[in-house]
Design a protein around this motif. Sequence first.
Motif, PDB file in Angstrom:
ATOM      1  N   GLU A   6       0.803  -1.219   0.000  1.00 16.50           N
ATOM      2  CA  GLU A   6       0.000   0.000   0.000  1.00 16.50           C
ATOM      3  C   GLU A   6       0.837   1.272   0.000  1.00 16.50           C
ATOM      4  O   GLU A   6       0.500   2.244  -0.668  1.00 16.50           O
ATOM      5  N   ARG A   7       1.952   1.253   0.768  1.00 15.09           N
ATOM      6  CA  ARG A   7       2.701   2.483   1.011  1.00 15.09           C
ATOM      7  C   ARG A   7       4.092   2.519   0.410  1.00 15.09           C
ATOM      8  O   ARG A   7       4.702   3.583   0.325  1.00 15.09           O
ATOM      9  N   GLY A   8       4.621   1.357   0.063  1.00 15.27           N
ATOM     10  CA  GLY A   8       6.030   1.279  -0.299  1.00 15.27           C
ATOM     11  C   GLY A   8       6.838   0.913   0.927  1.00 15.27           C
ATOM     12  O   GLY A   8       6.543   1.364   2.047  1.00 15.27           O
ATOM     13  N   TRP A   9       7.858   0.096   0.750  1.00 11.63           N
ATOM     14  CA  TRP A   9       8.591  -0.466   1.878  1.00 11.63           C
ATOM     15  C   TRP A   9       9.223   0.596   2.767  1.00 11.63           C
ATOM     16  O   TRP A   9       9.217   0.496   3.993  1.00 11.63           O
ATOM     17  N   GLU A  10       9.770   1.643   2.174  1.00  6.48           N
ATOM     18  CA  GLU A  10      10.469   2.658   2.965  1.00  6.48           C
ATOM     19  C   GLU A  10       9.538   3.384   3.927  1.00  6.48           C
ATOM     20  O   GLU A  10       9.979   3.909   4.957  1.00  6.48           O
ATOM     21  N   SER A  11       8.251   3.422   3.610  1.00  4.81           N
ATOM     22  CA  SER A  11       7.301   4.159   4.444  1.00  4.81           C
ATOM     23  C   SER A  11       6.694   3.316   5.559  1.00  4.81           C
ATOM     24  O   SER A  11       5.916   3.832   6.369  1.00  4.81           O
ATOM     25  N   VAL A  12       7.029   2.052   5.609  1.00  7.42           N
ATOM     26  CA  VAL A  12       6.447   1.163   6.626  1.00  7.42           C
ATOM     27  C   VAL A  12       7.281   1.204   7.892  1.00  7.42           C
ATOM     28  O   VAL A  12       8.500   1.019   7.853  1.00  7.42           O
ATOM     29  N   ARG A  13       6.625   1.442   9.029  1.00  7.58           N
ATOM     30  CA  ARG A  13       7.296   1.449  10.322  1.00  7.58           C
ATOM     31  C   ARG A  13       6.827   0.260  11.149  1.00  7.58           C
ATOM     32  O   ARG A  13       5.746  -0.289  10.927  1.00  7.58           O
ATOM     33  N   VAL A  14       7.632  -0.097  12.136  1.00  2.55           N
ATOM     34  CA  VAL A  14       7.254  -1.183  13.044  1.00  2.55           C
ATOM     35  C   VAL A  14       5.921  -0.874  13.717  1.00  2.55           C
ATOM     36  O   VAL A  14       5.060  -1.750  13.863  1.00  2.55           O
ATOM     37  N   GLU A  15       5.743   0.384  14.112  1.00  8.75           N
ATOM     38  CA  GLU A  15       4.496   0.765  14.774  1.00  8.75           C
ATOM     39  C   GLU A  15       3.287   0.559  13.863  1.00  8.75           C
ATOM     40  O   GLU A  15       2.214   0.161  14.308  1.00  8.75           O
ATOM     41  N   ASP A  16       3.477   0.812  12.574  1.00 14.19           N
ATOM     42  CA  ASP A  16       2.387   0.614  11.612  1.00 14.19           C
ATOM     43  C   ASP A  16       2.043  -0.870  11.473  1.00 14.19           C
ATOM     44  O   ASP A  16       0.867  -1.249  11.398  1.00 14.19           O
ATOM     45  N   ILE A  17       3.077  -1.693  11.431  1.00 14.45           N
ATOM     46  CA  ILE A  17       2.856  -3.139  11.304  1.00 14.45           C
ATOM     47  C   ILE A  17       2.111  -3.663  12.519  1.00 14.45           C
ATOM     48  O   ILE A  17       1.155  -4.440  12.392  1.00 14.45           O
TER      49      ILE A  17
END
Length: 203
Positions: free
Chosen positions: A35-46
């Motif tokens: 959805e966001r692209g790997w660079e934009s994914v944070r642990v908190e989001d996961i």
Amino acid sequence: MGTARQDTANPGLRERKKQATRTALSRAALRLAAERGWESVRVEDIAAGAGVSARTFNNYFSSKEEAVMATGADRAERIRVELRARPAGEPLWDALTHAFVSALADERAALEPAAVLRARLALSHAQLAAEQLRFEARLAATLASEIARRTGTEPERDLYPRLAATLAITTARLTFEHWVAGPCDTPVLDAVREALGRVRVDP
């Protein structure tokens, strides 16, 4: 007292809950990457995507890269179980080929899009590629032990068990990456089976 007895009597339930959490975190990581692209994914989001806290995430994984590759560990266990279940007199490479193809067949419904996305991420992000190599090293050690058991060799002293395990793992991964890059008319299971046949190394 009653709670303690219940916990002791149901270790399988606890393990299933842990596995469900691991799976949910891994799937959330992949979904967010798409959805966001790997660079934009944070642990908190996961963690939020899986409905748990960041602290809970850290109880299972040390990084978002490890979370994405988590299902590989599940596949590794399936390969090991499949290999151990093969007839003792079956040629090793035939048994290995069956184990790899069966493990992929078990998750065939997930090949699109989860496994494909995971492969593409690993091909385009160095940290994910490094995590994949760490996973493959652990899988090679596991398979080498099983190969040694079947061939009457010692993985600490003999080259063959680790050589065969590493060759099979690398062949399967490169075949899958080639299949993902496409276009490829051959079904992925057939492609893996054919590739393993080409690099056959019997003891």
